[in-house]
Design a protein around this motif. Structure first.
Motif, PDB file in Angstrom:
ATOM      1  N   VAL A  73       0.878  -1.261  -0.016  1.00 10.20           N
ATOM      2  CA  VAL A  73       0.158  -0.053  -0.063  1.00 10.20           C
ATOM      3  C   VAL A  73       0.967   1.277  -0.067  1.00 10.20           C
ATOM      4  CG1 VAL A  73      -1.751   1.225   1.459  1.00 10.20           C
ATOM      5  CG2 VAL A  73      -1.992  -1.197   1.000  1.00 10.20           C
ATOM      6  N   ILE A  74       1.912   1.183   0.833  1.00  3.56           N
ATOM      7  CA  ILE A  74       2.798   2.124   0.965  1.00  3.56           C
ATOM      8  C   ILE A  74       3.345   2.623  -0.487  1.00  3.56           C
ATOM      9  CG2 ILE A  74       4.896   3.101   1.619  1.00  3.56           C
ATOM     10  CD1 ILE A  74       4.269   1.647   4.427  1.00  3.56           C
ATOM     11  N   ARG A  75       3.782   1.606  -1.201  1.00  2.97           N
ATOM     12  CA  ARG A  75       4.432   1.907  -2.443  1.00  2.97           C
ATOM     13  C   ARG A  75       3.522   2.189  -3.291  1.00  2.97           C
ATOM     14  NH1 ARG A  75       6.377  -3.884  -1.821  1.00  2.97           N
ATOM     15  NH2 ARG A  75       4.813  -4.622  -3.461  1.00  2.97           N
ATOM     16  N   VAL A  76       2.263   2.148  -3.479  1.00  2.00           N
ATOM     17  CA  VAL A  76       1.258   2.625  -4.402  1.00  2.00           C
ATOM     18  C   VAL A  76       1.128   4.202  -3.884  1.00  2.00           C
ATOM     19  CG1 VAL A  76      -1.116   2.535  -4.891  1.00  2.00           C
ATOM     20  CG2 VAL A  76       0.045   0.384  -4.923  1.00  2.00           C
ATOM     21  N   GLU A  77       0.828   4.242  -2.594  1.00  3.68           N
ATOM     22  CA  GLU A  77       0.688   5.684  -2.211  1.00  3.68           C
ATOM     23  C   GLU A  77       1.944   6.695  -2.655  1.00  3.68           C
ATOM     24  OE1 GLU A  77      -2.021   5.085   1.713  1.00  3.68           O
ATOM     25  OE2 GLU A  77       0.256   5.153   1.984  1.00  3.68           O
ATOM     26  N   GLU A  78       3.011   6.158  -2.329  1.00  7.10           N
ATOM     27  CA  GLU A  78       4.269   6.862  -2.566  1.00  7.10           C
ATOM     28  C   GLU A  78       4.581   7.195  -3.972  1.00  7.10           C
ATOM     29  OE1 GLU A  78       6.141   8.564  -0.251  1.00  7.10           O
ATOM     30  OE2 GLU A  78       4.298   8.130   0.903  1.00  7.10           O
ATOM     31  N   ARG A  79       4.201   6.153  -4.964  1.00  9.56           N
ATOM     32  CA  ARG A  79       4.248   6.314  -6.049  1.00  9.56           C
ATOM     33  C   ARG A  79       3.513   7.397  -6.697  1.00  9.56           C
ATOM     34  NH1 ARG A  79       7.620   2.461  -8.892  1.00  9.56           N
ATOM     35  NH2 ARG A  79       7.766   0.546  -7.895  1.00  9.56           N
ATOM     36  N   LEU A  80       2.165   7.566  -6.074  1.00  7.71           N
ATOM     37  CA  LEU A  80       1.294   8.530  -6.552  1.00  7.71           C
ATOM     38  C   LEU A  80       1.934  10.005  -6.236  1.00  7.71           C
ATOM     39  CD1 LEU A  80      -2.005   7.016  -5.888  1.00  7.71           C
ATOM     40  CD2 LEU A  80      -1.132   7.515  -8.143  1.00  7.71           C
ATOM     41  N   ARG A  81       2.338   9.822  -4.820  1.00  4.49           N
ATOM     42  CA  ARG A  81       2.733  11.297  -4.128  1.00  4.49           C
ATOM     43  C   ARG A  81       4.066  11.861  -5.155  1.00  4.49           C
ATOM     44  NH1 ARG A  81       6.456  11.109   0.911  1.00  4.49           N
ATOM     45  NH2 ARG A  81       6.472  13.369   1.233  1.00  4.49           N
ATOM     46  N   LEU A  82       5.099  10.721  -5.333  1.00  2.00           N
ATOM     47  CA  LEU A  82       6.169  11.021  -6.294  1.00  2.00           C
ATOM     48  C   LEU A  82       5.677  11.644  -7.462  1.00  2.00           C
ATOM     49  CD1 LEU A  82       8.559   7.889  -5.439  1.00  2.00           C
ATOM     50  CD2 LEU A  82       8.911  10.473  -4.730  1.00  2.00           C
ATOM     51  N   ALA A  83       4.826  11.135  -8.332  1.00  2.00           N
ATOM     52  CA  ALA A  83       4.213  11.501  -9.566  1.00  2.00           C
ATOM     53  C   ALA A  83       3.740  13.249  -9.322  1.00  2.00           C
ATOM     54  CB  ALA A  83       3.296  10.648 -10.043  1.00  2.00           C
ATOM     55  N   SER A  84       3.003  13.291  -8.363  1.00 10.81           N
ATOM     56  CA  SER A  84       2.541  14.547  -8.151  1.00 10.81           C
ATOM     57  C   SER A  84       3.523  15.767  -7.856  1.00 10.81           C
ATOM     58  CB  SER A  84       1.264  14.759  -6.963  1.00 10.81           C
ATOM     59  OG  SER A  84       1.799  14.473  -5.876  1.00 10.81           O
ATOM     60  N   ILE A  85       4.609  15.239  -6.929  1.00 10.77           N
ATOM     61  CA  ILE A  85       5.727  15.950  -6.290  1.00 10.77           C
ATOM     62  C   ILE A  85       6.714  16.478  -7.230  1.00 10.77           C
ATOM     63  CG2 ILE A  85       7.328  16.420  -4.389  1.00 10.77           C
ATOM     64  CD1 ILE A  85       5.271  15.466  -2.576  1.00 10.77           C
ATOM     65  N   LEU A  86       7.306  15.197  -7.769  1.00 13.01           N
ATOM     66  CA  LEU A  86       8.397  15.518  -8.746  1.00 13.01           C
ATOM     67  C   LEU A  86       8.284  16.071  -9.970  1.00 13.01           C
ATOM     68  CD1 LEU A  86       9.989  12.008  -8.129  1.00 13.01           C
ATOM     69  CD2 LEU A  86      10.614  14.197  -7.038  1.00 13.01           C
ATOM     70  N   ASP A  87       9.013  16.894 -10.512  1.00 15.84           N
ATOM     71  CA  ASP A  87       9.141  17.562 -11.832  1.00 15.84           C
ATOM     72  C   ASP A  87       9.956  16.471 -12.752  1.00 15.84           C
ATOM     73  OD1 ASP A  87       7.719  19.896 -10.969  1.00 15.84           O
ATOM     74  OD2 ASP A  87       9.779  20.855 -10.481  1.00 15.84           O
ATOM     75  N   GLN A  88       9.625  16.775 -14.282  1.00 15.24           N
ATOM     76  CA  GLN A  88      10.538  16.143 -15.142  1.00 15.24           C
ATOM     77  C   GLN A  88      11.984  16.335 -15.025  1.00 15.24           C
ATOM     78  OE1 GLN A  88       9.833  13.223 -16.538  1.00 15.24           O
ATOM     79  NE2 GLN A  88       7.720  13.282 -16.893  1.00 15.24           N
ATOM     80  N   PRO A  89      13.056  15.912 -15.132  1.00 12.21           N
ATOM     81  CA  PRO A  89      12.886  14.538 -15.678  1.00 12.21           C
ATOM     82  C   PRO A  89      12.743  13.513 -14.538  1.00 12.21           C
ATOM     83  CG  PRO A  89      15.215  15.526 -15.471  1.00 12.21           C
ATOM     84  CD  PRO A  89      14.310  16.549 -15.364  1.00 12.21           C
ATOM     85  N   LEU A  90      12.697  13.836 -13.339  1.00 14.66           N
ATOM     86  CA  LEU A  90      12.757  12.916 -12.137  1.00 14.66           C
ATOM     87  C   LEU A  90      11.909  12.147 -12.168  1.00 14.66           C
ATOM     88  CD1 LEU A  90      14.297  15.185  -8.971  1.00 14.66           C
ATOM     89  CD2 LEU A  90      15.212  13.367 -10.311  1.00 14.66           C
ATOM     90  N   ARG A  91      10.637  12.560 -12.442  1.00 17.67           N
ATOM     91  CA  ARG A  91       9.380  11.807 -12.550  1.00 17.67           C
ATOM     92  C   ARG A  91       9.556  10.518 -13.279  1.00 17.67           C
ATOM     93  NH1 ARG A  91       5.170  15.523 -14.512  1.00 17.67           N
ATOM     94  NH2 ARG A  91       5.647  16.648 -12.564  1.00 17.67           N
ATOM     95  N   SER A  92      10.324  10.723 -14.490  1.00 18.63           N
ATOM     96  CA  SER A  92      10.460   9.669 -15.253  1.00 18.63           C
ATOM     97  C   SER A  92      11.238   8.591 -14.672  1.00 18.63           C
ATOM     98  CB  SER A  92      10.872   9.891 -16.549  1.00 18.63           C
ATOM     99  OG  SER A  92      12.237  10.642 -16.599  1.00 18.63           O
TER     100      SER A  92
END
Length: 144
Positions: A73-92
């Motif tokens: 569950v944490i992995r799913v939550e954190e992937r969503l959090r990372l996708a919303s916080i990180l800018d490209q190119p880090l998001r990729s």
């Protein structure tokens, strides 16, 4: 613990009924049954010892299943959090993190997450190293 400020040094959680009652009782039970089996050998005592050991193993597995599910569950939550916080190119680069690194990042504040994410990738930080590097701890009071 809900009111206590969390940090790396105190974030581990003990469940008193499990850690300080169930496990000790199961361990003591194995010792008592083993002692009685030595004093009075028999198939019935051997069976009770086998059941006692299986109950201890079951208790450990149940706890393990809960923590593994929590990590998923944490992995799913954190992937969503990372996708919303990180800018490209880090998001990729989110997919480059290991599961344990993602779980470790959950305690990082939103402000420090991008820099710590980059460090985790570049330095291949472990879960523990990531947690130690967090300066502004984001508490998790819902963990098992």
């Amino acid at each position: 613990m809900v009111n206590q400020t969390q940090s790396f040094s105190n974030h581990a959680k003990f469940d008193p009924p499990f850690h300080f009652f169930v496990l000790p009782v199961l361990l003591i039970n194995i010792l008592v049954v083993g002692y009685l089996l030595l004093r009075h050998p028999g198939i019935g005592g051997a069976w009770v010892l086998l059941v006692s050991v299986s109950l201890l193993v079951l208790a450990g597995r149940v706890r393990s299943w809960a923590t593994h599910l929590q990590d998923r569950v944490i992995r799913v939550e954190e992937r969503l959090r990372l996708a919303s916080i990180l800018d490209q190119p880090l998001r990729s680069r989110i997919a480059e993190l290991s599961d344990t690194q993602i779980v470790g990042l959950r305690f990082a504040s939103d402000a420090e997450l991008p820099a710590l994410f980059q460090r985790a990738l570049d330095e291949k930080l472990s879960r523990s190293d990531i947690k130690k590097a967090v300066t502004n701890w984001r508490p998790d009071y819902s963990r098992v």
